[in-house]
Design an enzyme around this catalytic site. Structure first.
Site, short mmCIF file in Angstrom:
data_model
loop_
_atom_site.label_atom_id
_atom_site.label_comp_id
_atom_site.label_asym_id
_atom_site.label_seq_id
_atom_site.Cartn_x
_atom_site.Cartn_y
_atom_site.Cartn_z
N GLY A 208 8.92 -7.58 -8.60
CA GLY A 208 8.37 -7.35 -7.22
C GLY A 208 7.26 -6.18 -7.47
N ASN A 209 6.92 -5.40 -6.30
CA ASN A 209 6.05 -4.43 -6.45
C ASN A 209 6.40 -3.24 -5.33
OD1 ASN A 209 4.40 -4.95 -3.94
ND2 ASN A 209 4.19 -6.98 -4.70
N ARG A 210 5.54 -2.15 -5.39
CA ARG A 210 5.95 -0.92 -4.74
C ARG A 210 5.40 -0.92 -3.34
NH1 ARG A 210 7.36 3.14 -7.82
NH2 ARG A 210 7.15 3.04 -10.31
N SER A 211 4.97 -2.03 -2.80
CA SER A 211 4.48 -2.06 -1.26
C SER A 211 5.47 -1.87 -0.40
CB SER A 211 3.69 -3.37 -1.14
OG SER A 211 3.30 -3.38 0.30
N ALA A 275 1.19 -7.16 -0.56
CA ALA A 275 0.73 -7.08 -1.75
C ALA A 275 1.72 -8.42 -2.54
CB ALA A 275 1.38 -5.90 -2.57
#
Ligand SMILES: Cc1cc2nc3c(=O)[nH]c(=O)nc-3n(C[C@H](O)[C@H](O)[C@H](O)COP(=O)(O)O)c2cc1C
Length: 400
Positions: A208-211, A275
């Protein structure tokens, strides 16, 4: 400074009790609120509640305090009128210009922005009569917030639920701040993606990502307040649904692509604030990947995800459709942004520098919006909502 004057109209729907929370939010944030209920709504919440919570007199008819000419004065003095909940009957009376009680008189005399938050059973909402009334009110300049989908009175679920009062308050706050010229996105369908995709490895793990999705949500909330029909495609944000936006859930890049392409078929503008993972694991393990004694973990092989922004920009679903991208960069921010704008073929690219306090998860942002016409608009450090409004200003300028 004088407090902004808000008229809170309450009509006879089961959700009338939720207007108490909206009233509390309005008074606590420094507004002078005059509640104007319909006679039917008093079956749900009594005049004593409205009077005590607002600190102002309450009446439903034009025949009380006649020397003060309330049927004219209340509307004339208002900075904002919000009707929540707005029944099917109220929408019909407002659309037809009836003036048979104090609230409908107020709606005819008000020259300030007007917000309706309808709530009713799905059948009533979808009935062509109601839909035509809503279209009439919107054409005349009102912000009519789309109802939410969820539990209705009794055991039914569907579209027709009053959005969360906190979210209705957010629409009111923005409409008040922008004043009578607020509805410059009226008649436009905007599609916004928000959040971050999660690419599953096995049933318990993902890449995943931090968005956080907060910038996309700020875009959705400001667009609703500016009168747009908003489709918000959200990936893993966990944020409360903005009032008035149609929210579509998408978990992975592939699901997000499908949802964006479907929603953008009739969109005037597509804003890709989500994102989206560039890569996903090549294989999905249907059982949890176990660690094995004495063995190193197997490497994860990645494959490319579709480039949704480039695809939407290259294949505009309708002539004149605008496409806005976002780029989060850590170095050579502007040079990378210009290059990305060219490569993706979008009309606007919002470039932010990823860093402490900025971008991911924070309430604030700072960015430069690059235009395909060579324009560069710097947005100083501030609330994500301010950046959202700048994006809509640049979009509406391109609509001409
Ligand atoms: C228990 C109950 C719940 C109701 N809920 C709603 C509702 O959520 N939305 C709606 O449009 N009408 C609803 N109605 C019907 C309205 O109360 C009715 O149309 C009334 O004439 C509305 O008057 P008003 O628009 O002047 O407030 C409800 C009626 C009852 C008895």
């Amino acid at each position: 400074m004088e407090k902004p004057k808000v008229v809170l109209g309450v009509s006879g729907g089961i959700a009338a009790y939720k207007a108490c929370e909206l009233l509390r939010r309005l008074t606590e944030s420094g507004h002078d609120v005059r509640v104007v209920p319909t006679e039917a709504s008093l079956n749900f919440v009594g005049a004593a509640t409205w009077s005590a919570l607002s600190g102002n007199p309450v009446s439903t008819e034009v025949w009380e305090s006649v020397h003060e000419v309330p049927h004219v004065r209340i509307g004339q003095a208002a900075d904002l009128v919000v009707v929540a909940p707005a029944t099917a009957d109220m929408l019909a009376r407002a659309a037809h210009g009836l003036a048979d009680d104090l609230l409908t008189n107020t709606l005819l005399t008000a020259r300030c922005p007007v917000v309706f938050a309808p709530a009713m059973h799905t059948e009533m909402w979808e009935h062509p009569a109601t839909q035509e009334n809503v279209a009439t009110l919107r054409r005349r300049g009102a912000v009519v917030i789309e109802p939410a989908v969820g539990r209705l009175t009794g055991v039914d679920t569907g579209k027709g639920r009053l959005p969360d009062p906190g979210e209705i308050f957010e629409v009111c706050r923005r409409v008040l701040a922008r004043g009578p010229g607020a509805r410059d996105l009226a008649g436009r369908h905007v599609v916004i993606s928000a959040g971050g995709t999660r690419e599953p490895l096995d049933p318990v793990r993902y890449l995943g990502n931090r968005s956080s999705g907060k910038q996309g949500y700020a875009l959705a909330r400001t667009a609703v307040a500016r009168g747009a029909r908003v489709t918000l495609i959200e990936a893993n944000t966990g944020l409360p649904d903005p009032a008035g936006a149609d929210v579509v859930r998408a978990g992975t890049a592939v699901q997000l692509r499908e949802a964006v392409l479907k929603a953008s078929a009739d969109a005037d503008v597509v804003v890709m604030a989500a994102a989206v993972a560039d890569f996903r694991p090549a294989a999905y393990a249907s059982g949890k990947i176990k660690k094995k004694d004495g063995q190193e973990p197997a490497p994860i092989t990645l494959v490319r995800n579709p480039d949704i922004l480039a695809e939407v920009a290259a294949d505009r679903a309708r002539p004149g459709q605008l496409v806005v991208g976002f780029a989060a960069e850590t170095d050579d921010v502007l040079a990378n942004g210009r290059e990305k704008l060219r490569r993706k073929g979008c009309d606007l690219l919002v470039v932010n520098e990823v860093g402490e306090r900025k971008t991911f998860g924070s309430e604030e942002n700072e960015a430069v919006v690059l235009g395909s016409d060579g324009g560069e608009t710097a947005v100083p450090y501030g609330p994500k909502e301010a950046l959202a409004d700048t994006v809509w200003d640049l979009v509406t300028a391109r609509f001409g």
